[in-house]
Design a protein around this motif. Structure first.
Motif, short mmCIF file in Angstrom:
data_model
loop_
_atom_site.label_atom_id
_atom_site.label_comp_id
_atom_site.label_asym_id
_atom_site.label_seq_id
_atom_site.Cartn_x
_atom_site.Cartn_y
_atom_site.Cartn_z
N TRP A 23 0.66 -1.30 -0.06
CA TRP A 23 -0.08 -0.13 -0.05
C TRP A 23 0.96 1.25 -0.26
CZ3 TRP A 23 -0.58 3.94 3.43
CH2 TRP A 23 -1.61 5.02 3.37
N LEU A 24 1.86 1.20 0.82
CA LEU A 24 3.03 2.44 0.93
C LEU A 24 3.57 2.65 -0.51
CD1 LEU A 24 4.57 1.93 4.44
CD2 LEU A 24 2.88 3.84 3.87
N ASP A 26 2.49 1.62 -3.50
CA ASP A 26 1.61 1.96 -4.50
C ASP A 26 0.93 3.53 -4.39
OD1 ASP A 26 2.32 -0.26 -5.70
OD2 ASP A 26 0.64 -1.59 -5.12
N ASN A 27 1.14 3.89 -3.15
CA ASN A 27 0.42 5.17 -2.90
C ASN A 27 1.28 6.23 -3.61
OD1 ASN A 27 0.03 7.91 -1.72
ND2 ASN A 27 -1.37 6.53 -0.18
N PRO A 28 0.37 6.80 -4.56
CA PRO A 28 1.18 7.86 -5.50
C PRO A 28 1.98 9.07 -4.72
CG PRO A 28 -1.19 7.68 -6.17
CD PRO A 28 -0.99 6.93 -5.04
N ARG A 29 1.18 9.52 -3.66
CA ARG A 29 2.26 10.55 -2.94
C ARG A 29 2.86 9.91 -1.96
NH1 ARG A 29 -0.65 14.11 1.63
NH2 ARG A 29 -1.14 12.02 1.99
N LEU A 30 2.75 8.92 -1.15
CA LEU A 30 3.73 8.45 -0.12
C LEU A 30 4.77 7.68 -0.75
CD1 LEU A 30 1.15 7.14 2.58
CD2 LEU A 30 2.70 9.49 2.75
N GLY A 31 4.56 6.99 -1.86
CA GLY A 31 5.46 6.04 -2.31
C GLY A 31 6.71 6.61 -3.01
#
Length: 136
Positions: A23-24, A26-31
């Motif tokens: 999830w981390l 794949d998250n556009p902002r966090l990744g």
């Protein structure tokens, strides 16, 4: 001996670190943050060592793309090879892409892994195969 375990056969309490790491990443902002990638990498290490193919694939990709030292890249390549041998299409594609780059320059290996990924339906692998020089 190396062994491979599909994530679906892992008990639910052990898949939480995998799901959080995926999830981390794949998250556009966090990744994109290096601290998040480091944390996700730490979550993926143990499952990758235990032979979880998806963890090997994602950790291998991270180590090859985002790490600046040769040791981490070598470990990443080995993780990708293990996942690719187990049939992971993403690992096969990434390994084919890496082997075709001047740094590694192994066109036979690149062709082999891209053909494996293409046979599983990867359009990107088919596109990259068309750019490789013909077999000698």
């Amino acid at each position: 001996m190396k062994y491979r375990i599909p994530a679906s056969s892992i008990p639910a309490e052990q898949t939480l670190p995998l799901r959080v790491a995926f999830w981390l990443l794949d998250n556009p902002r966090l990744g994109q943050a290096s601290s998040v990638k480091r944390f996700a990498g730490n979550l993926l290490k143990q499952p990758a060592r235990e032979g979880v193919v998806e963890a090997q694939s994602r950790l291998g990709q991270m180590l090859c793309r985002d790490c600046g030292n040769n040791r981490d890249r070598r470990i990443g390549l080995e993780m990708l090879r293990q996942a690719a041998r187990a049939g992971d299409r993403r690992a096969q594609l990434e390994l084919g892409r890496l082997c075709s780059q001047p740094r590694i320059n192994e066109p036979k290996q690149a062709r082999y892994w891209l053909e494996q990924a293409a046979s599983q339906g990867s359009h990107e692998a088919k596109r990259l195969l068309s750019r490789l020089p013909l077999k000698p």
